[in-house]
Design a protein around this motif. Structure first.
Motif, short mmCIF file in Angstrom:
data_model
loop_
_atom_site.label_atom_id
_atom_site.label_comp_id
_atom_site.label_asym_id
_atom_site.label_seq_id
_atom_site.Cartn_x
_atom_site.Cartn_y
_atom_site.Cartn_z
N GLU A 20 43.56 55.81 62.60
CA GLU A 20 42.66 54.89 61.91
C GLU A 20 41.41 55.66 61.51
OE1 GLU A 20 41.92 51.31 64.02
OE2 GLU A 20 40.31 50.70 62.68
N ARG A 21 41.08 55.59 60.23
CA ARG A 21 39.94 56.36 59.76
C ARG A 21 39.27 55.60 58.61
NH1 ARG A 21 41.61 62.27 59.03
NH2 ARG A 21 41.84 61.95 61.23
N GLN A 22 38.03 55.34 58.76
CA GLN A 22 37.24 54.68 57.72
C GLN A 22 37.91 53.39 57.24
OE1 GLN A 22 36.67 57.74 54.78
NE2 GLN A 22 34.98 58.68 55.93
N GLY A 23 38.42 52.62 58.19
CA GLY A 23 39.00 51.33 57.85
C GLY A 23 40.40 51.38 57.30
N MET A 24 40.99 52.60 57.20
CA MET A 24 42.35 52.73 56.70
C MET A 24 43.26 53.16 57.85
SD MET A 24 42.13 52.02 53.47
CE MET A 24 43.62 52.70 52.72
N HIS A 25 44.50 52.64 57.82
CA HIS A 25 45.47 53.00 58.83
C HIS A 25 46.49 53.95 58.22
CE1 HIS A 25 44.35 49.98 61.94
NE2 HIS A 25 43.78 49.44 60.89
N TYR A 26 46.60 55.12 58.81
CA TYR A 26 47.57 56.11 58.36
C TYR A 26 48.72 56.12 59.35
CZ TYR A 26 43.69 57.67 55.49
OH TYR A 26 42.66 57.72 54.60
N VAL A 27 49.95 56.00 58.83
CA VAL A 27 51.12 55.92 59.69
C VAL A 27 52.00 57.15 59.46
CG1 VAL A 27 53.12 54.51 60.31
CG2 VAL A 27 51.01 53.42 59.55
N HIS A 28 52.43 57.76 60.56
CA HIS A 28 53.24 58.96 60.49
C HIS A 28 54.50 58.80 61.33
CE1 HIS A 28 50.00 61.39 58.67
NE2 HIS A 28 49.22 60.56 59.35
N CYS A 29 55.55 59.50 60.91
CA CYS A 29 56.81 59.52 61.65
C CYS A 29 56.60 60.20 63.01
CB CYS A 29 57.85 60.29 60.84
SG CYS A 29 59.39 60.55 61.72
N PRO A 30 57.07 59.59 64.11
CA PRO A 30 56.89 60.19 65.43
C PRO A 30 57.79 61.41 65.63
CG PRO A 30 58.14 58.16 65.61
CD PRO A 30 57.67 58.25 64.18
N ASP A 31 58.82 61.57 64.83
CA ASP A 31 59.73 62.70 64.98
C ASP A 31 59.28 63.93 64.19
OD1 ASP A 31 61.36 61.44 66.73
OD2 ASP A 31 62.99 61.05 65.33
N CYS A 32 59.04 63.75 62.90
CA CYS A 32 58.76 64.91 62.06
C CYS A 32 57.32 64.93 61.55
CB CYS A 32 59.74 64.96 60.89
SG CYS A 32 59.49 63.67 59.65
N GLY A 33 56.59 63.85 61.78
CA GLY A 33 55.19 63.83 61.37
C GLY A 33 54.97 63.51 59.91
N CYS A 34 56.04 63.15 59.21
CA CYS A 34 55.93 62.82 57.79
C CYS A 34 55.03 61.59 57.60
CB CYS A 34 57.32 62.56 57.23
SG CYS A 34 57.34 62.17 55.48
N HIS A 35 54.23 61.64 56.56
CA HIS A 35 53.36 60.50 56.25
C HIS A 35 54.20 59.35 55.69
CE1 HIS A 35 50.47 58.40 53.47
NE2 HIS A 35 49.92 58.24 54.65
N LEU A 36 54.14 58.21 56.35
CA LEU A 36 54.98 57.08 55.94
C LEU A 36 54.22 56.05 55.14
CD1 LEU A 36 57.14 56.39 59.10
CD2 LEU A 36 57.66 57.80 57.12
#
Ligand code: ZN
Length: 44
Positions: A20-36
């Motif tokens: 969570e950064r500046q009011g935005m939620h960034y979601v990433h894959c727990p396996d490969c770290g890809c931005h979802l």
């Protein structure tokens, strides 16, 4: 249920890596770290 475009894995929402950064939620894959996805807090 979110699916990773890179490794093809399917994950529960609770399994995803979140930042969570500046009011935005960034979601990433727990396996490969890809931005979802990026979610605006106000859009939830
Ligand atoms: Zn992945």
């Amino acid at each position: 249920m979110p699916t990773c475009n890179r490794c093809g894995g399917e994950f529960e929402a609770g399994d995803l890596v979140r930042h969570e950064r500046q009011g935005m939620h960034y979601v990433h894959c727990p396996d490969c770290g890809c931005h979802l996805g990026t979610y605006n807090e106000h859009a939830r």
